[in-house]
Write a protein that holds these residues in place. Structure first.
Motif, PDB file in Angstrom:
ATOM      1  N   ARG A  18      14.712 -63.209  -0.109  1.00 25.92           N
ATOM      2  CA  ARG A  18      14.299 -62.887  -1.511  1.00 25.92           C
ATOM      3  C   ARG A  18      13.298 -61.834  -1.559  1.00 25.92           C
ATOM      4  O   ARG A  18      13.435 -60.978  -2.556  1.00 25.92           O
ATOM      5  CB  ARG A  18      13.553 -64.293  -1.843  1.00 25.92           C
ATOM      6  N   VAL A  19      12.429 -61.568  -0.568  1.00 24.09           N
ATOM      7  CA  VAL A  19      11.548 -60.412  -0.375  1.00 24.09           C
ATOM      8  C   VAL A  19      12.424 -59.047  -0.164  1.00 24.09           C
ATOM      9  O   VAL A  19      12.169 -58.106  -1.062  1.00 24.09           O
ATOM     10  CB  VAL A  19      10.655 -60.443   0.723  1.00 24.09           C
ATOM     11  N   ARG A  20      13.538 -59.148   0.695  1.00 24.71           N
ATOM     12  CA  ARG A  20      14.410 -58.092   0.709  1.00 24.71           C
ATOM     13  C   ARG A  20      14.741 -57.585  -0.370  1.00 24.71           C
ATOM     14  O   ARG A  20      14.994 -56.131  -0.666  1.00 24.71           O
ATOM     15  CB  ARG A  20      15.405 -58.454   2.000  1.00 24.71           C
ATOM     16  N   ARG A  21      15.625 -58.564  -1.162  1.00 21.71           N
ATOM     17  CA  ARG A  21      16.281 -58.176  -2.292  1.00 21.71           C
ATOM     18  C   ARG A  21      15.167 -57.839  -3.434  1.00 21.71           C
ATOM     19  O   ARG A  21      15.583 -56.639  -4.073  1.00 21.71           O
ATOM     20  CB  ARG A  21      16.904 -59.515  -2.974  1.00 21.71           C
ATOM     21  N   GLU A  22      14.072 -58.207  -3.337  1.00 20.82           N
ATOM     22  CA  GLU A  22      13.018 -57.491  -4.265  1.00 20.82           C
ATOM     23  C   GLU A  22      12.584 -56.142  -4.000  1.00 20.82           C
ATOM     24  O   GLU A  22      12.471 -55.130  -4.923  1.00 20.82           O
ATOM     25  CB  GLU A  22      11.874 -58.576  -4.296  1.00 20.82           C
ATOM     26  N   LEU A  23      12.358 -55.861  -2.633  1.00 17.85           N
ATOM     27  CA  LEU A  23      12.353 -54.459  -2.361  1.00 17.85           C
ATOM     28  C   LEU A  23      13.196 -53.415  -2.604  1.00 17.85           C
ATOM     29  O   LEU A  23      13.163 -52.488  -3.161  1.00 17.85           O
ATOM     30  CB  LEU A  23      11.942 -54.506  -0.703  1.00 17.85           C
ATOM     31  N   GLY A  24      14.535 -54.001  -2.626  1.00 17.84           N
ATOM     32  CA  GLY A  24      15.631 -53.206  -2.974  1.00 17.84           C
ATOM     33  C   GLY A  24      15.949 -51.969  -1.947  1.00 17.84           C
ATOM     34  O   GLY A  24      15.607 -51.877  -0.941  1.00 17.84           O
ATOM     35  N   ASP A  25      16.896 -51.085  -2.383  1.00 17.24           N
ATOM     36  CA  ASP A  25      17.375 -50.165  -1.883  1.00 17.24           C
ATOM     37  C   ASP A  25      16.366 -49.009  -1.381  1.00 17.24           C
ATOM     38  O   ASP A  25      16.336 -48.293  -0.407  1.00 17.24           O
ATOM     39  CB  ASP A  25      18.645 -49.357  -2.326  1.00 17.24           C
ATOM     40  N   GLU A  26      15.475 -48.656  -2.570  1.00 16.49           N
ATOM     41  CA  GLU A  26      14.457 -47.800  -2.435  1.00 16.49           C
ATOM     42  C   GLU A  26      13.057 -48.530  -1.800  1.00 16.49           C
ATOM     43  O   GLU A  26      11.842 -48.335  -2.267  1.00 16.49           O
ATOM     44  CB  GLU A  26      14.261 -47.206  -3.668  1.00 16.49           C
ATOM     45  N   TYR A  27      13.425 -49.249  -0.880  1.00 12.86           N
ATOM     46  CA  TYR A  27      12.215 -50.015  -0.138  1.00 12.86           C
ATOM     47  C   TYR A  27      11.048 -49.128   0.605  1.00 12.86           C
ATOM     48  O   TYR A  27       9.927 -49.495   0.376  1.00 12.86           O
ATOM     49  CB  TYR A  27      12.832 -51.012   0.928  1.00 12.86           C
TER      50      TYR A  27
END
Length: 285
Positions: A25-34
């Motif tokens: 879930r955290v990875r998805r929230e960070l997104g591609d522009e992490y």
């Protein structure tokens, strides 16, 4: 959220170790522009526990830069010179509240993780020696006296914002977000229980489980109330219409940047609901 860097002392992390032990879930929230989002998060850097080559202390700071370079990520970590290093055993003692598995291998493996936890709030409570319940005792001679005999209201969200009708539409948006998760909110200028407004502020902060503070306009009252909320400590969500209104010392804490158009306020409602839902389900008050 915060960055947890373990065993990364050379400014390089292998690509396959990036985001290890990070919830999906955290990875998805960070997104591609992490990379850009990660630079806004506080960071805790420490050696692997038991690695005798390095002093067994953790350092607080921030990420100045992060970029992918083939099979690695290169980064620059800047320690905060005003914050003392923390023994790694202290970090391990707080592992559960930092969303780290104290019994697993995470503390003994070189990697970079992003954790869903409020790093500074957890550390402040530990250093201040505050218990995990509402029963903390305050000295009656203190300049600021909270109503310590009043119980915590697990459904109450306190809202701190300027006493200005221009913020009424913002408060309505906050109230909708709070209602979405089955809680109730109170804006301090909507209550009158004491002869002095500060009595209402202290009462509301003490009873609330979560505090929402709008820093827009650098209002000194809101800044003062936010400091009180952090000192208690209370789980606090910062809002602003202008990133420049967030003081330097608070920029390491996540905040929600919002606009006042209808679409922007709808987005604020959704983001705030998600954040409130996460905090209200947390074991830490």
């Amino acid at each position: 959220m915060f960055n947890l860097l373990i065993g990364l002392d050379a400014g390089v992390v292998p690509a396959d170790r990036m985001f290890e032990y990070t919830d999906d879930r955290v990875r998805r929230e960070l997104g591609d522009e992490y990379e850009l989002r990660i630079e806004r998060l506080p960071a805790l850097s420490m050696p692997e526990i038991g690695d005798e080559r390095f002093e067994q202390v953790a350092t607080l700071g921030r990420i100045l830069s992060l970029r992918a370079t083939g099979r690695t990520h290169r980064f620059e970590f800047e320690p905060n010179p005003r914050l003392k290093p923390i023994p790694v055993e202290t970090v391990r003692e707080l592992a559960d509240r930092l969303n780290v598995d104290p019994e697993g291998w995470e503390f003994r493996r070189t990697h970079w993780a992003v954790k869903q936890a409020e790093l500074f709030e957890v550390l402040f409570e530990y250093v201040a020696g505050a218990p995990r319940s509402i029963d903390r005792t305050y000295s009656p001679s203190a300049a600021v006296q909270f109503p310590t005999d009043t119980p915590l209201d697990s459904k109450l969200v306190a809202v701190m914002m300027p006493f200005d009708p221009n913020f009424d539409v913002v408060y309505e948006t906050i109230a909708l977000a709070v209602e979405d998760i089955g809680m109730e909110c109170v804006r301090v200028d909507n209550i009158w229980e004491h002869d002095h407004v500060m009595g209402d502020v202290l009462s509301l902060l003490w009873r609330a489980r979560i505090v929402v503070a709008d820093l827009t306009g650098r209002n000194p009252n809101v800044f003062y109330e936010t400091g009180l909320a952090h000192a208690l400590p209370r789980r606090t969500i910062l809002l602003t219409q202008n990133a420049d209104d967030v003081p330097f010392d608070l920029r390491s804490i996540r905040y929600l940047h919002y606009g006042i158009g209808s679409k922007a306020r709808k987005m604020l409602q959704e983001q705030l609901s998600d954040r409130l839902r996460t905090l209200s389900s947390s074991r830490q008050l």
